[in-house]
Design an enzyme around this catalytic site. Structure first.
Site, PDB file in Angstrom:
ATOM      1  N   SER A   9      23.293  36.285 105.130  1.00 37.83           N
ATOM      2  CA  SER A   9      22.360  35.801 105.741  1.00 37.83           C
ATOM      3  C   SER A   9      22.900  35.110 107.119  1.00 37.83           C
ATOM      4  O   SER A   9      24.033  34.739 107.283  1.00 37.83           O
ATOM      5  CB  SER A   9      21.680  34.623 105.071  1.00 37.83           C
ATOM      6  OG  SER A   9      22.572  33.871 104.406  1.00 37.83           O
ATOM      7  N   GLU A  11      22.340  31.989 110.363  1.00 34.67           N
ATOM      8  CA  GLU A  11      21.479  30.655 110.656  1.00 34.67           C
ATOM      9  C   GLU A  11      21.457  30.474 112.384  1.00 34.67           C
ATOM     10  O   GLU A  11      22.390  30.852 112.744  1.00 34.67           O
ATOM     11  CB  GLU A  11      22.213  29.743 110.139  1.00 34.67           C
ATOM     12  CG  GLU A  11      21.350  28.369 110.377  1.00 34.67           C
ATOM     13  CD  GLU A  11      22.001  27.151 109.727  1.00 34.67           C
ATOM     14  OE1 GLU A  11      22.038  27.356 108.232  1.00 34.67           O
ATOM     15  OE2 GLU A  11      22.450  26.100 110.106  1.00 34.67           O
ATOM     16  N   THR A  42      17.032  26.159 111.734  1.00 37.06           N
ATOM     17  CA  THR A  42      17.216  24.522 111.497  1.00 37.06           C
ATOM     18  C   THR A  42      16.184  23.886 111.860  1.00 37.06           C
ATOM     19  O   THR A  42      15.430  24.258 112.549  1.00 37.06           O
ATOM     20  CB  THR A  42      18.520  24.140 111.972  1.00 37.06           C
ATOM     21  OG1 THR A  42      18.500  24.251 113.416  1.00 37.06           O
ATOM     22  CG2 THR A  42      19.739  24.824 111.498  1.00 37.06           C
ATOM     23  N   ALA A  45      16.944  16.783 113.673  1.00 40.24           N
ATOM     24  CA  ALA A  45      16.880  15.209 113.022  1.00 40.24           C
ATOM     25  C   ALA A  45      15.584  14.659 113.075  1.00 40.24           C
ATOM     26  O   ALA A  45      14.979  14.540 114.181  1.00 40.24           O
ATOM     27  CB  ALA A  45      18.020  14.264 113.914  1.00 40.24           C
ATOM     28  N   ASP A 103      19.537  14.744 109.023  1.00 45.02           N
ATOM     29  CA  ASP A 103      20.142  13.506 109.777  1.00 45.02           C
ATOM     30  C   ASP A 103      19.158  12.516 110.351  1.00 45.02           C
ATOM     31  O   ASP A 103      18.038  13.232 110.864  1.00 45.02           O
ATOM     32  CB  ASP A 103      20.891  14.297 110.834  1.00 45.02           C
ATOM     33  CG  ASP A 103      22.018  15.364 110.303  1.00 45.02           C
ATOM     34  OD1 ASP A 103      22.496  14.744 109.368  1.00 45.02           O
ATOM     35  OD2 ASP A 103      22.218  16.229 110.895  1.00 45.02           O
ATOM     36  N   LYS A 160      20.102  17.585  92.859  1.00 49.62           N
ATOM     37  CA  LYS A 160      19.613  18.688  93.436  1.00 49.62           C
ATOM     38  C   LYS A 160      19.025  19.860  92.610  1.00 49.62           C
ATOM     39  O   LYS A 160      18.118  20.365  92.995  1.00 49.62           O
ATOM     40  CB  LYS A 160      20.162  19.197  95.043  1.00 49.62           C
ATOM     41  CG  LYS A 160      20.299  17.808  96.042  1.00 49.62           C
ATOM     42  CD  LYS A 160      20.900  18.561  97.198  1.00 49.62           C
ATOM     43  CE  LYS A 160      22.200  18.367  97.063  1.00 49.62           C
ATOM     44  NZ  LYS A 160      22.863  18.576  98.733  1.00 49.62           N
ATOM     45  N   GLN A 171      28.427  23.697 103.369  1.00 47.53           N
ATOM     46  CA  GLN A 171      28.894  23.582 104.850  1.00 47.53           C
ATOM     47  C   GLN A 171      30.083  24.231 104.879  1.00 47.53           C
ATOM     48  O   GLN A 171      30.696  24.837 103.997  1.00 47.53           O
ATOM     49  CB  GLN A 171      29.447  22.011 104.777  1.00 47.53           C
ATOM     50  CG  GLN A 171      30.020  21.482 105.832  1.00 47.53           C
ATOM     51  CD  GLN A 171      29.065  21.660 107.027  1.00 47.53           C
ATOM     52  OE1 GLN A 171      29.010  22.654 107.721  1.00 47.53           O
ATOM     53  NE2 GLN A 171      28.434  20.642 107.405  1.00 47.53           N
ATOM     54  N   PHE A 211      31.888  19.500 115.849  1.00 46.93           N
ATOM     55  CA  PHE A 211      31.062  19.746 114.728  1.00 46.93           C
ATOM     56  C   PHE A 211      31.782  19.232 113.600  1.00 46.93           C
ATOM     57  O   PHE A 211      31.055  18.593 112.554  1.00 46.93           O
ATOM     58  CB  PHE A 211      30.741  21.194 114.891  1.00 46.93           C
ATOM     59  CG  PHE A 211      29.787  21.641 115.955  1.00 46.93           C
ATOM     60  CD1 PHE A 211      29.079  20.852 116.413  1.00 46.93           C
ATOM     61  CD2 PHE A 211      29.495  23.134 115.741  1.00 46.93           C
ATOM     62  CE1 PHE A 211      27.930  21.337 117.415  1.00 46.93           C
ATOM     63  CE2 PHE A 211      28.661  23.553 116.771  1.00 46.93           C
ATOM     64  CZ  PHE A 211      27.756  22.735 117.395  1.00 46.93           C
ATOM     65  N   HIS A 261      27.092  33.365 104.375  1.00 46.35           N
ATOM     66  CA  HIS A 261      25.923  32.728 105.134  1.00 46.35           C
ATOM     67  C   HIS A 261      26.515  32.273 106.469  1.00 46.35           C
ATOM     68  O   HIS A 261      27.653  31.443 106.560  1.00 46.35           O
ATOM     69  CB  HIS A 261      25.241  31.353 104.436  1.00 46.35           C
ATOM     70  CG  HIS A 261      24.148  30.707 105.343  1.00 46.35           C
ATOM     71  ND1 HIS A 261      22.716  31.402 105.649  1.00 46.35           N
ATOM     72  CD2 HIS A 261      24.100  29.654 106.026  1.00 46.35           C
ATOM     73  CE1 HIS A 261      22.106  30.708 106.369  1.00 46.35           C
ATOM     74  NE2 HIS A 261      22.913  29.640 106.772  1.00 46.35           N
TER      75      HIS A 261
END
Length: 280
Positions: A9, A11, A42, A45, A103, A160, A171, A211, A261
């Site tokens: 996948s 992003e 995405t 924030a 965020d 979760k 991440q 980042f 991903h």
């Protein structure tokens, strides 16, 4: 599972301009050739890109024919706002979400919104929509930067999963051992959902360092030092990055990961090369 059948996948983030949106459509169309399971988009924030996320999801899906999945975070949104958005996604035929805490926008002092944590968001989505959505959540092999410690972060991840997550995306990381250790510890806690490695291609050292410092992803010293040595030599950085990430992915695939991903940063070339190297 051979690499050719491994689910992948990609992003993206919503473009800020019409020109950026057109470029993103071209990027997504190029990456669609790899037959990804889905694209994800995405969510800024505090929900700051809510409308653009929705536009990007519907636009990329129409242009590429690839199932496109919105990220959804709860910081800054009320239950009523989230409920309306979930209903909109259902009406559009979207059946997968990436559910995140999100965020805080810069300048936002305390937590705003009625839900504070991702497990609360997952529970809310399940209460509102039952099993309509496949829910992806985040996992942090090197621990969330705001977690008290590794053990606490593992328990947060379990919350979760227990709330109803179907799958997790990590991440990004550069140490396969960090992923393996996290996965094994999660398994020992009874977590059975797929934990898909998040992969960050290396194309720009300054941006990558920024980042990584912000999200707690460790850049191994040997990688940092080599990237520093290349300075502004973009070609050498790209070539080195493709080699490093290809080898990382080969190790992960050899160990039987459930998918990959890619964090594309809205660029196709590096991700495309890595996929070709892996024969995906």
């Amino acid at each position: 599972m051979t690499t050719s059948t491994l689910p992948i996948s990609f992003e993206f983030f919503p473009a800020k301009t019409a020109e950026g949106a057109k470029k993103l459509e071209i990027t997504a169309s190029q990456l669609a050739e790899n037959k990804p399971e889905f694209f994800s988009v995405t969510y800024g924030a505090g929900g700051s890109t809510r409308d653009r996320t929705l536009e990007t999801v519907t636009g990329l899906s129409q242009v590429t024919g690839v199932s496109t999945v919105p990220h959804l975070s709860c910081i800054g949104d009320t239950r009523q706002e989230l409920r309306a958005l979930l209903k909109q996604y259902q009406q559009l035929g979207i059946n997968r979400l990436v559910a995140l805490r999100g965020d805080r926008p810069s300048g936002m002092g305390g937590f705003h919104g009625e839900l504070q944590y991702a497990n609360e968001l997952v529970s809310f989505i399940r209460e509102e929509t039952g099993d309509h959505f496949i829910l992806e959540v985040a996992a942090y092999p090197e621990s969330h930067p705001q977690a008290q410690n590794f053990e606490q972060d593992l328990l947060n991840f379990k919350r979760k999963v227990d709330a109803g997550a179907n799958s997790a995306i990590t991440q990004y990381f550069f140490s396969a051992e960090a992923y393996f250790y996290f996965r094994d510890r999660a398994t020992a806690l009874g977590i059975e959902i797929p934990i898909v490695p998040g992969i960050m291609p290396i194309t720009n050292y300054t941006r990558l360092a920024r980042f990584s410092d912000a999200c707690g992803a460790e850049i191994p010293r040997w990688i940092r030092k080599q990237l520093e040595a290349y300075g502004d030599d973009v070609q050498s950085i790209r070539q080195f990055g493709e080699e490093v990430i290809t080898k990382l992915c080969e190790r992960l695939v050899a160990d039987g990961v459930p998918g990959l991903h890619f964090y594309t940063l809205n660029q196709a070339a590096a991700t495309q090369t890595i996929c070709q190297n892996l024969k995906l």
